[in-house]
Design an enzyme around this catalytic site. Structure first.
Site, PDB file in Angstrom:
ATOM      1  N   ASP A 130       0.821  -1.259  -0.165  1.00 18.56           N
ATOM      2  CA  ASP A 130      -0.073   0.278   0.171  1.00 18.56           C
ATOM      3  C   ASP A 130       0.862   0.768  -0.172  1.00 18.56           C
ATOM      4  O   ASP A 130       0.307   2.061  -0.465  1.00 18.56           O
ATOM      5  CB  ASP A 130      -0.342  -0.156   1.237  1.00 18.56           C
ATOM      6  CG  ASP A 130      -1.727  -1.576   0.500  1.00 18.56           C
ATOM      7  OD1 ASP A 130      -2.282  -1.388  -0.088  1.00 18.56           O
ATOM      8  OD2 ASP A 130      -2.212  -1.423   2.040  1.00 18.56           O
ATOM      9  N   ALA A 248      -6.266   5.948  10.910  1.00 22.08           N
ATOM     10  CA  ALA A 248      -7.774   5.998  11.298  1.00 22.08           C
ATOM     11  C   ALA A 248      -8.899   4.985  12.085  1.00 22.08           C
ATOM     12  O   ALA A 248      -9.153   5.442  13.283  1.00 22.08           O
ATOM     13  CB  ALA A 248      -9.316   6.826  10.804  1.00 22.08           C
ATOM     14  N   SER A 250      -6.929   2.660  13.433  1.00 27.13           N
ATOM     15  CA  SER A 250      -6.316   2.151  14.828  1.00 27.13           C
ATOM     16  C   SER A 250      -6.680   3.158  15.738  1.00 27.13           C
ATOM     17  O   SER A 250      -6.781   3.147  17.332  1.00 27.13           O
ATOM     18  CB  SER A 250      -5.040   2.665  15.031  1.00 27.13           C
ATOM     19  OG  SER A 250      -4.379   3.919  14.606  1.00 27.13           O
ATOM     20  N   ALA A 269      -5.948  10.209  20.696  1.00 26.79           N
ATOM     21  CA  ALA A 269      -5.768   9.737  22.741  1.00 26.79           C
ATOM     22  C   ALA A 269      -5.758  11.997  22.951  1.00 26.79           C
ATOM     23  O   ALA A 269      -5.031  12.459  23.133  1.00 26.79           O
ATOM     24  CB  ALA A 269      -4.091   9.950  22.723  1.00 26.79           C
TER      25      ALA A 269
END
Length: 364
Positions: A130, A248, A250, A269
Site C-alpha cells: 500500500d 483512522a 486504529s 488520544a
C-alpha cells in the site's frame, strides 16, 4: 432487392466484400465479412488484447533490482500480450540506474521518467504494498491514469491482485473485465501569515501530530468558516473513505465505504474524552489553526512530512480530480474487509487466518 457479390482471391486477401444495393434508395452499404484464416491466425487473434499496442506503465518499489523476478515477469506478460511497456526509472537508485539501462537495450520494455509516462501511458500497474501504491498514486494525481495494484506487501488494501494470480487476472483487468472506481484525494496547505508555505496531496489521510519534544498539540478546528471545537491531543487525522481503514481505524474511527462522498475527522488520544470522530460532507473545507505545541508535524499519507508553527493554519479540502482504480472483475469490498480485518472471525480463529495473508487477494 438484389445482391452483387465480388469475391477476392484468397491468396491476396482474407476477407470478402459484399455490396448490398437497395432498389428503394440510392444508399450503398458495404459489409466486410472475415473469412476463416489458418488456425494459427485465429488463435493469435483471440489472444490479442482489445487495445493492441496500448502503452502500460509499470511501477515497482524504489531500489528494486532490474533483474527482480516479480516485476520482470509482469513486464514479460504484458509484452507477450502486445502491450508497449514503460518501466518507471524512479525504482532505480542512481548507481543501479547507470548500470542497468545499457543491459536492457534489447529488452521487451524501456525505462522512462515520470514525465514521459504521464504523456504516453494509458494504465499504470503498481507492484508493491500500500505504501508503494500511495506514493505512485500521488505522483500520477494530475494525469488521470487508471491504476492497477499487484500485492507484494503485507495487507494490500489497495493492491488487489495476488502474486500467484497475476496471469490471467492482470490481462483480463486491462482488457475490460474490471470494476472501475473513483477515489478522492485530499489537498492540504500550510499557511503562514496568510501565505502558502507547503502544498501537498494525500490519498489516505493528512495527520497533524505532536512533535518529538513537548506535550500535546493544541488546535482550533473550523469547518466552512464555522467554529467546531478546540482540541488538545496527540494528533488529529483528516481522512478520506480510502484512509478510513488505515491510521483512522486504529484511532477508533469508523470505516467509510469508498463510494461515500465524505471526510472523516478523528482525534488521536484527545485530552477530553468527549472529543469523538465525526464525518463531514465531501465539499467541506477544514481549517485547523495551531494554537499551541512544539514541532507540530503535518504528514501527508505518512510519507511526506511538513512542520507547522504556532499561528499557522492548515487548510484541507477534497481535490476536484479523483483517482481511478481498476479492480479485477471479482473484486468484493466486503470480502476484502473480511480477509484483511478478520471480520466474522472469532478471536480463536483469527491467528490461523493470518497465514498466507501477505499474498491474499480480495476475492471470496
Amino acid at each position: 432487392m438484389y445482391l452483387s457479390t465480388n469475391v477476392f482471391n484468397m491468396e491476396r486477401a482474407r476477407s470478402s466484400i459484399i455490396n448490398v444495393t437497395s432498389n428503394a434508395g440510392c444508399d450503398t452499404i458495404g459489409l466486410r465479412i472475415k473469412t476463416k484464416a489458418s488456425l494459427y491466425d485465429k488463435n493469435r487473434e483471440s489472444r490479442m488484447p482489445k487495445q493492441k499496442g496500448m502503452c502500460i506503465a509499470v511501477f515497482a518499489k524504489h531500489g528494486a533490482s532490474p533483474k527482480q523476478a516479480i516485476w520482470r515477469s509482469v513486464v514479460d506478460l504484458l509484452a507477450a500480450n502486445a502491450f508497449h511497456v514503460l518501466v518507471c526509472d524512479s525504482m532505480l537508485n542512481s548507481g543501479s540506474s547507470r548500470k542497468s539501462k545499457p543491459e536492457c537495450d534489447e529488452a521487451n520494455f524501456e525505462f522512462a521518467n515520470l514525465a514521459l509516462i504521464k504523456k504516453k501511458a494509458k494504465i499504470a500497474v503498481i507492484i508493491g504494498g500500500d505504501g508503494t501504491f500511495l506514493g505512485t498514486a500521488r505522483e500520477l494525481a494530475d494525469c488521470n491514469i487508471p491504476l492497477i495494484g499487484i500485492n507484494q506487501g503485507r495487507l494490500g488494501f489497495l493492491t488487489d491482485i495476488r502474486l500467484d494470480d497475476i496471469n490471467p487476472t492482470l490481462i483480463d483487468t486491462i482488457n475490460g473485465q474490471s470494476v472501475s472506481e473513483n477515489r478522492a484525494y485530499l489537498e492540504g496547505q500550510i499557511l503562514r501569515q496568510g501565505k502558502v508555505v507547503e502544498n501537498h496531496i494525500a490519498l489516505n489521510d493528512i495527520v497533524i501530530s505532536r512533535g518529538i519534544v513537548g506535550g500535546m498539540v493544541e488546535l482550533r478546528v473550523e469547518v466552512d468558516g464555522t467554529f467546531m471545537y478546540d482540541l488538545r491531543a496527540d494528533g488529529l487525522i483528516i481522512s478520506t473513505p480510502t484512509g478510513s481503514t488505515a491510521y483512522a481505524l486504529s484511532a477508533d474511527g469508523p470505516i467509510l465505504h469508498p463510494s461515500l462522498a465524505g471526510l472523516l475527522i478523528v482525534p488521536v488520544a484527545p485530552h477530553a474524552l468527549t472529543n469523538r470522530p465525526i464525518t463531514l460532507p465531501q465539499h467541506s473545507t477544514i481549517d485547523i489553526h495551531v494554537t499551541g505545541g512544539k514541532q507540530t508535524g503535518v504528514h501527508f499519507d505518512m510519507q511526506f512530512n511538513g512542520r507547522a508553527k504556532v499561528g499557522d493554519q492548515i487548510r484541507i479540502k477534497v481535490s476536484p480530480h479523483p483517482i481511478q482504480l481498476l479492480h479485477p472483475a471479482r473484486y468484493d469490498y466486503f470480502a476484502m474487509l473480511r480477509q484483511k480485518l478478520h471480520w466474522s472471525a472469532s478471536p480463536t480463529e483469527a491467528p490461523h487466518k493470518t497465514r498466507g495473508l501477505r499474498d491474499s487477494g480480495h476475492a471470496k
